[in-house]
Design an enzyme around this catalytic site. Structure first.
Site, mmCIF file in Angstrom:
data_model
loop_
_atom_site.group_PDB
_atom_site.id
_atom_site.type_symbol
_atom_site.label_atom_id
_atom_site.label_comp_id
_atom_site.label_asym_id
_atom_site.label_seq_id
_atom_site.Cartn_x
_atom_site.Cartn_y
_atom_site.Cartn_z
ATOM 1 N N THR A 28 0.921 10.541 -8.029
ATOM 2 C CA THR A 28 0.719 11.964 -8.318
ATOM 3 C C THR A 28 -0.125 12.653 -7.251
ATOM 4 O O THR A 28 0.067 13.839 -6.978
ATOM 5 C CB THR A 28 0.048 12.144 -9.690
ATOM 6 N N GLU A 91 6.549 9.167 -11.452
ATOM 7 C CA GLU A 91 5.237 9.440 -10.850
ATOM 8 C C GLU A 91 4.201 8.501 -11.461
ATOM 9 O O GLU A 91 4.043 8.444 -12.685
ATOM 10 C CB GLU A 91 4.803 10.887 -11.141
ATOM 11 N N HIS A 133 8.752 7.322 -2.184
ATOM 12 C CA HIS A 133 8.919 8.676 -1.655
ATOM 13 C C HIS A 133 8.786 8.665 -0.130
ATOM 14 O O HIS A 133 9.489 9.373 0.581
ATOM 15 C CB HIS A 133 7.874 9.612 -2.284
ATOM 16 N N ASP A 143 3.491 8.366 -0.283
ATOM 17 C CA ASP A 143 3.443 7.716 -1.594
ATOM 18 C C ASP A 143 4.671 6.856 -1.881
ATOM 19 O O ASP A 143 5.741 7.129 -1.342
ATOM 20 C CB ASP A 143 3.254 8.771 -2.692
HETATM 21 ZN ZN LIG Z 1 6.020 11.816 -4.125
#
Ligand SMILES: [Zn+2]
Length: 240
Positions: A28, A91, A133, A143
């Site tokens: 997050t 997430e 990601h 991330d």
């Molecule tokens: Zn992300």
């Protein structure tokens, strides 16, 4: 596993077909879980994910799996340009590199394994299409980052983690070809330009987290060859 509901308005229809064949993991990157969930549900922010997993293992569903959540942004993996259209986004609550990056706790990882296994029952997601990601947007994103335990997830049957050794001799052109074959988008310039270096950093963050410097050292080359071989084997005859 109990799933708590908190509906986000930030989603739309998946395009024609609506096939889901990717799983993208995020952190997050905000100070608290509450702050992150509020943002992912704020119509003005225009971002969301299908699920949020708190550090205590609580799972929140924000968007139905049949809908397109807005988690990956401009992205690419193995020929897929619109990653959101084809993926489920999860997430993981973590402050991220900006606010005090820290290990992902046991309870959070256990919930991720349970949720991920259920997702794989519902959707045909190949192991090499479970991505971070930072894999699908290496020029913009870090991330879930180098503290994320990809080997553990692979042991739970989600994604993959190659271990076998491979020959190390490799030049930049060879590394670019390997990265491209694995799924990253990058120029095939034959030189270590900025973009190639950024993609190498994303690769290291995912597959060689001990040192993340964008250099093509022997260990990075060995990991590249091992990952490329694993992806080729996983892909088999599947069209990309
Ligand atoms: Zn992300």
């Amino acid at each position: 596993m109990i799933i708590r509901e908190r509906a986000s308005p930030n989603h739309d229809a998946r395009p024609e077909g609506g096939r889901v064949d990717m799983l993208v993991l995020h952190y997050t990157g905000m100070k608290t879980a509450a702050e992150a969930i509020d943002r992912l549900c704020d119509p003005a922010a225009k971002v969301s994910a299908h699920y949020v997993i708190d550090e205590d293992g609580t799972v929140w569903r924000l968007v139905e799996e049949s809908r397109r959540a807005w988690h990956a942004g401009v992205s690419y993996w193995q020929g897929t340009e619109n990653v959101n259209a084809a993926s489920i986004g999860i997430e993981l609550v973590n402050p991220g590199h900006e606010w005090g990056y820290r290990a992902f706790p046991e309870a959070q990882m256990a919930s991720l394994e349970t949720l991920g296994s259920a997702l794989l029952q519902r959707h045909p997601i190949p192991a090499d299409r479970v991505a971070g990601h930072s894999d699908v947007a290496p020029l913009r994103k870090q991330d879930p980052g180098e503290l994320f335990d990809w080997p553990r997830l692979a042991r739970a049957g989600i994604g993959f983690w190659p271990t076998e050794p491979a020959p190390a001799a490799m030049d930049i052109a060879g590394a670019q070809a390997m990265l491209s074959s694995i799924g990253y988008r990058l120029p095939r310039s034959g030189v270590l330009d900025d973009e190639t270096s950024q993609v190498l950093i994303a690769f290291q963050r995912r597959f060689r987290p001990r040192r993340i410097d964008g250099a093509l050292d022997d260990e990075t080359a060995t990991r590249l060859a091992a990952v490329e071989r694993a992806v080729s084997a996983l892909r088999g005859g599947r069209a990309v």
